[in-house]
Scaffold this motif. Structure first.
Motif, PDB file in Angstrom:
ATOM      1  N   GLU A  54      -9.400  -7.248  -1.799  1.00 35.38           N
ATOM      2  CA  GLU A  54      -9.718  -5.827  -1.835  1.00 35.38           C
ATOM      3  C   GLU A  54      -9.456  -5.343  -3.254  1.00 35.38           C
ATOM      4  O   GLU A  54      -8.320  -5.429  -3.748  1.00 35.38           O
ATOM      5  N   GLU A  55     -10.483  -4.867  -3.911  1.00 31.41           N
ATOM      6  CA  GLU A  55     -10.334  -4.432  -5.297  1.00 31.41           C
ATOM      7  C   GLU A  55      -9.548  -3.132  -5.364  1.00 31.41           C
ATOM      8  O   GLU A  55      -9.631  -2.280  -4.482  1.00 31.41           O
ATOM      9  N   GLY A  56      -8.782  -2.990  -6.441  1.00 32.25           N
ATOM     10  CA  GLY A  56      -7.988  -1.784  -6.644  1.00 32.25           C
ATOM     11  C   GLY A  56      -8.482  -0.992  -7.835  1.00 32.25           C
ATOM     12  O   GLY A  56      -9.505  -1.310  -8.444  1.00 32.25           O
ATOM     13  N   THR A  57      -7.706   0.023  -8.195  1.00 39.23           N
ATOM     14  CA  THR A  57      -8.081   0.906  -9.299  1.00 39.23           C
ATOM     15  C   THR A  57      -7.030   0.949 -10.408  1.00 39.23           C
ATOM     16  O   THR A  57      -7.249   1.596 -11.434  1.00 39.23           O
ATOM     17  N   THR A  58      -5.898   0.273 -10.224  1.00 37.00           N
ATOM     18  CA  THR A  58      -4.784   0.365 -11.178  1.00 37.00           C
ATOM     19  C   THR A  58      -4.764  -0.755 -12.197  1.00 37.00           C
ATOM     20  O   THR A  58      -4.003  -0.696 -13.168  1.00 37.00           O
ATOM     21  N   GLY A  59      -5.551  -1.815 -11.968  1.00 33.93           N
ATOM     22  CA  GLY A  59      -5.495  -2.983 -12.834  1.00 33.93           C
ATOM     23  C   GLY A  59      -4.531  -4.051 -12.360  1.00 33.93           C
ATOM     24  O   GLY A  59      -4.485  -5.147 -12.934  1.00 33.93           O
ATOM     25  N   PHE A  77      -5.606  -6.327  -3.790  1.00 32.68           N
ATOM     26  CA  PHE A  77      -4.914  -7.269  -2.917  1.00 32.68           C
ATOM     27  C   PHE A  77      -5.808  -8.479  -2.687  1.00 32.68           C
ATOM     28  O   PHE A  77      -6.997  -8.334  -2.403  1.00 32.68           O
ATOM     29  N   LEU A  78      -5.233  -9.668  -2.819  1.00 34.19           N
ATOM     30  CA  LEU A  78      -5.910 -10.914  -2.480  1.00 34.19           C
ATOM     31  C   LEU A  78      -4.972 -11.714  -1.605  1.00 34.19           C
ATOM     32  O   LEU A  78      -3.940 -12.216  -2.059  1.00 34.19           O
ATOM     33  N   GLY A  79      -5.306 -11.828  -0.314  1.00 38.57           N
ATOM     34  CA  GLY A  79      -4.462 -12.533   0.632  1.00 38.57           C
ATOM     35  C   GLY A  79      -5.181 -13.713   1.240  1.00 38.57           C
ATOM     36  O   GLY A  79      -6.406 -13.696   1.408  1.00 38.57           O
ATOM     37  N   ALA A 112       0.827  -1.209   0.000  1.00 42.20           N
ATOM     38  CA  ALA A 112       0.000   0.000   0.000  1.00 42.20           C
ATOM     39  C   ALA A 112       0.859   1.256   0.000  1.00 42.20           C
ATOM     40  O   ALA A 112       0.504   2.270  -0.626  1.00 42.20           O
ATOM     41  N   GLU A 113       1.984   1.203   0.693  1.00 43.83           N
ATOM     42  CA  GLU A 113       2.898   2.352   0.703  1.00 43.83           C
ATOM     43  C   GLU A 113       3.513   2.582  -0.672  1.00 43.83           C
ATOM     44  O   GLU A 113       3.628   3.723  -1.142  1.00 43.83           O
ATOM     45  N   ALA A 114       3.922   1.486  -1.310  1.00 45.02           N
ATOM     46  CA  ALA A 114       4.653   1.596  -2.575  1.00 45.02           C
ATOM     47  C   ALA A 114       3.736   1.798  -3.776  1.00 45.02           C
ATOM     48  O   ALA A 114       4.098   2.506  -4.721  1.00 45.02           O
ATOM     49  N   ARG A 115       2.552   1.179  -3.736  1.00 48.57           N
ATOM     50  CA  ARG A 115       1.651   1.206  -4.890  1.00 48.57           C
ATOM     51  C   ARG A 115       0.210   1.374  -4.418  1.00 48.57           C
ATOM     52  O   ARG A 115      -0.603   0.435  -4.527  1.00 48.57           O
TER      53      ARG A 115
END
Length: 262
Positions: free
Chosen positions: A74-79, A66-68, A58-61
Motif C-alpha cells: 500500500e503506497e504512502g505519502t510520507t516517503g 506498507f509492504l507485508g 497506521a495509528e502511529a504514523r
C-alpha cells in the motif's frame, strides 16, 4: 529522515506482535492457506499478527506506506514504507519449532531492494526473547551489546542457507551447497531468513546465502548486517533479491559470490 525516531516504534510493535504470535502458538496453529506450493503455508496467526502490526503503524504514523508478506503493498505519502514479515519461519512455527521471528523495517525511497534506503529494522525472536535492532548510522544491537560480524577462522566459515519450497529448485540448491562447502566449516539450515541475518550480525554465524528471498525476508536483517560492519550482496543488480542474497564480512561475501557463480 531521523532513523532513530522510527526505531522505538518498530521495537514496541515487534514486541507486541511477537507476544501475540507466541500466544497463538500456545493456543494451537490453524493453517489458513498455501502460497507458492503445498509446502508453503500461511497460518491464521500470520494474518492476525500482520493485521496488528499494520493497525499499530497506521495509528502511529498515518500516511506511511506498507509492504507485508500477507497483505501486499500500500503506497504512502510520507516517503516511509514499512516492510513486514509477521512470522518469518512459518513452517517452524506450525510444527512447534521455537525458531521464528517478527521482522519489521522502515525504508525510504522506491520500495524495491537496491532502490530503497533502510532506516530502521527489528528482528524479534519471541521464543528466545531476543530483539535485534538497528538504525541507519547507529549500529546494530542486541540489548546493550553492540553487534559486529565475525571473521571466519582457519577452520572455515560457519554458514547458513535455506531451500525453496518448490521441489524443482532443490537440485540447484544442493548443487550450490556443494560449491560453497570448500569455504565452510559447517552448514546450518534453520528456516528463518531474518534470524539467519540477525545471527550473522551478531557473529553467531560467519555468513549466509540463499536464493529466492522476498523483500520482507531481508529488509530488517539486512540492515542489521550492514550496521554490524558486514556486507550484503545479491542478484539481480548487486542487491539482495530473488536470484541470490549473501551476507557476512566483505571478504567472505566475495569468496561465496565467486563460488556460487562458479
Amino acid at each position: 529522515m531521523d532513523a532513530g525516531n522510527l526505531l522505538p516504534l518498530a521495537v514496541e510493535i515487534a514486541r507486541e506482535a511477537g507476544d501475540l504470535a507466541r500466544r497463538r502458538r500456545e493456543d494451537g496453529v490453524a493453517i489458513a492457506a498455501t502460497k507458492s506450493t503445498l509446502a508453503d503455508i500461511v497460518t491464521e496467526a500470520d494474518r492476525e499478527v500482520e493485521d496488528l502490526i499494520r493497525a499499530r503503524l497506521a495509528e502511529a504514523r498515518p500516511g506511511d506506506g506498507f509492504l507485508g508478506e500477507e497483505s501486499g503493498v500500500e503506497e504512502g505519502t510520507t516517503g516511509v514504507t514499512w516492510v513486514v514479515d509477521p512470522i518469518d519461519g512459518t513452517v517452524n512455527y506450525a510444527y512447534g519449532i521455537p525458531h521464528y521471528a517478527v521482522s519489521i523495517a522502515a525504508v525510504t525511497g522506491e520500495v524495491a531492494p537496491g532502490h530503497w534506503t533502510a532506516q530502521a529494522g527489528v528482528v524479534f525472536s519471541p521464543a528466545a526473547g531476543e530483539l535485534f535492532r538497528a538504525a541507519r548510522g547507529a549500529g546494530a544491537w542486541l540489548g546493550e551489546r553492540r553487534l559486529s560480524v565475525s571473521t571466519p577462522s582457519d577452520a572455515g566459515a560457519l554458514l547458513a542457507t535455506g531451500f525453496g519450497y518448490d521441489p524443482a529448485t532443490h537440485g540447484p540448491d544442493l548443487d550450490r551447497v556443494r560449491r560453497v562447502m570448500p569455504a565452510a566449516r559447517d552448514l546450518r539450515r534453520a528456516g528463518a531468513a531474518s534470524l539467519d541475518l540477525a545471527y550473522v550480525a551478531a557473529g553467531r554465524l560467519d555468513g549466509y546465502f540463499e536464493r529466492g528471498l522476498h523483500p520482507w525476508d531481508h529488509a530488517a536483517g539486512g540492515l542489521l548486517v550492514i550496521e554490524a560492519g558486514g556486507t550484503l550482496w545479491g542478484s539481480p543488480g548487486g542487491a539482495p533479491g530473488r536470484d541470490m542474497t549473501i551476507a557476512g564480512s566483505a571478504g567472505l561475501v566475495e569468496r561465496l559470490r565467486i563460488l556460487i557463480e562458479g
